[in-house]
Enzyme design. Structure first.
Site, short mmCIF file in Angstrom:
data_model
loop_
_atom_site.label_atom_id
_atom_site.label_comp_id
_atom_site.label_asym_id
_atom_site.label_seq_id
_atom_site.Cartn_x
_atom_site.Cartn_y
_atom_site.Cartn_z
N THR A 132 5.48 -3.32 1.96
CA THR A 132 4.59 -4.07 2.86
C THR A 132 5.30 -4.17 4.21
OG1 THR A 132 5.40 -6.15 1.88
CG2 THR A 132 3.28 -5.31 1.09
N LYS B 262 10.47 -3.52 -3.97
CA LYS B 262 10.05 -3.84 -2.62
C LYS B 262 10.25 -5.33 -2.40
CE LYS B 262 6.75 -5.43 -1.15
NZ LYS B 262 6.48 -6.82 -0.64
N THR C 21 7.31 -11.57 -1.47
CA THR C 21 6.76 -10.94 -2.64
C THR C 21 7.69 -9.83 -3.11
OG1 THR C 21 5.33 -9.91 -1.05
CG2 THR C 21 4.27 -11.38 -2.50
N GLU D 144 12.83 -9.62 6.56
CA GLU D 144 11.94 -9.44 7.70
C GLU D 144 12.65 -9.77 9.02
OE1 GLU D 144 7.61 -10.09 5.58
OE2 GLU D 144 8.61 -11.82 6.47
N ASN E 165 5.70 -13.00 10.75
CA ASN E 165 4.95 -13.92 9.88
C ASN E 165 3.92 -14.76 10.63
OD1 ASN E 165 6.03 -13.83 6.99
ND2 ASN E 165 7.86 -13.66 8.25
N SER F 274 -3.20 -10.50 10.02
CA SER F 274 -3.94 -9.62 10.94
C SER F 274 -3.19 -8.33 11.20
CB SER F 274 -4.20 -10.34 12.26
OG SER F 274 -3.00 -10.82 12.82
#
Length: 407
Positions: free
Chosen positions: A153, A179, A190, A276, A402, A407
């Site tokens: 992702t 992942k 996740t 991230e 985040n 979107s």
């Protein structure tokens, strides 16, 4: 025992495929399938979040109640979490479509999803993806690597690893892919991890080995302190190495435990290092602890400290933030006995001794903290126990990613 190239297709009898189903992403692969030509013993560990995604509930039932598993279907983009009875029904539909396509029982199909919470899966695209993947199943390195890329992702790199070792005169292989980049704070993110092996082993020992190993691997990483609704680790063993089946805790079992730890620790660190927006893998070692539990508590408190993570991003040897995080962890220790070191490929530097700052070069400290992998080691001088946790720095990009994730 040696690391080899590969991932989920490294072990005998396992193949993988991927496809662009257009579930949420419009320009990339977003579905993967793992298949074993022989039925597998299956073990799994799952999120402890009370809010569990539909695939987690489905897989818990399959792992606990089915005689065997033989396939895993994974989609990226939509998590199928907080989707009620409809979402669980879509797990059943996914398993049915895979079962019909692969000619295996429905309760031999495991499913996993990752992505946005609260959206329903587009089942026409899911079923079309399954039909597209089945003819492309491949036991090649390339097939496994493509599958590892399809489940990403916000990950920036795919994550896979494989190991060979010997059991009963037979070469056994274990490989995995995972992942995870955000919403990473397992308690079993996740976070999804899939591990395959051709080892012959009882389901009971397979399950025990996995449950014990995640304590020191996946459960010792954190990116942002958020435990996902979808955390899943699945371990499949098809016995095709033809070793004498492991049914007791002997040398062969210990060899498997060691190999499994290499797989899980490697994958866990890959996730922490790909947090991230991050620029560095941050490792925290607590040594000299009285108990393992004390060491774990202290290490995890440091890697989840936002102030400490920000200091690592700034390459700032702000050691007070580390002591502070240790102090509010709930574990008891004497702060006036702590020695603290920073270490990386650029060198090692002691920052404090017995809780007091030593004279050190800020320039040297910054150089050490500027590497892509940084370790902080705290010796609390209370006993023989230790623990290691992995996290990452906290950057501007984490907020950017985040703030508009949906979107």
């Amino acid at each position: 025992m040696k690391k080899i190239d590969g991932g989920v297709t490294a072990a005998k009898g396992f193949s993988a495929a991927s496809t662009a189903a257009g579930i949420k992403y419009k320009d990339r692969m977003d579905m993967a399938m793992i298949y074993s030509e022989k039925p597998c013993k299956a073990a799994g560990t799952f999120t402890t979040n009370i809010v569990k995604a539909a695939p987690v509930k489905w897989d818990q039932e399959v792992v606990a109640g089915s005689p065997y598993a033989q396939a895993i279907v994974v989609n990226a983009g939509i998590a199928n979490a907080c989707t009620g009875a409809e979402g669980y029904g879509y797990c059943m539909e996914t398993a049915k479509a895979a079962a019909e396509t692969l000619q295996i029982p429905e309760n031999a199909v495991l499913v996993a999803s990752t992505g946005v919470i609260g959206m329903q899966l587009p089942m026409d695209r899911i079923t079309a993806g399954i039909r597209a993947m089945a003819p492309k199943l491949s036991d090649t390195l390339e097939g496994g690597t493509a599958a590892s890329k399809a489940i990403m992702t916000t990950d920036t790199v795919n994550k896979e690893v494989a190991v060979e070792f010997s059991v009963g005169g037979k070469t056994v292989t274990i490989g995995g892919m995972c992942k995870g980049s955000g919403m990473i704070h397992p308690n079993m993110c996740t976070m999804l991890s899939f591990v395959t092996t051709d080892l012959a082993i009882s389901k009971e020992l397979l399950t025990e080995a996995l449950r014990e190993d995640i304590k020191d691997t996946y459960n010792m990483i954190s990116v942002d302190g958020d435990t996902s609704t979808n955390d899943t680790v699945l371990l499949l063993a098809n016995g095709m190495a033809e070793n004498p089946e492991i049914t007791e805790k002997n040398e062969d079992y210990e060899a498997f435990v060691k190999a499994l730890n290499i797989i899980n620790e490697t994958l866990a660190k890959k996730m922490a290092g790909d947090g991230e927006g991050c620029t560095a893998l941050f490792e925290v070692k607590i040594v000299g602890a009285e108990t393992k539990e004390q060491a774990v508590t202290l290490a995890k408190s440091v890697i989840t400290s936002s102030l400490t993570k920000a200091a690592i991003f700034g390459h700032d040897a702000n050691w007070g933030r580390i002591l502070c995080a240790m102090g509010y962890s709930g574990a008891q220790f004497d702060p006036e006995s702590v020695d603290l070191y920073f270490e990386s490929a650029a060198g090692k530097l002691q920052i404090i001794e017995n809780g007091v700052a030593l004279p050190y070069s800020e320039e040297e400290a910054t150089k050490i903290l500027s590497e892509p992998e940084v370790t902080a080691t705290a010796d609390i001088k209370m006993g023989p126990c230790s623990a290691t946790a992995w996290g990452c720095d906290l950057t501007f990009d984490y907020v950017k990613i985040n703030a508009d994730y949906r979107s």
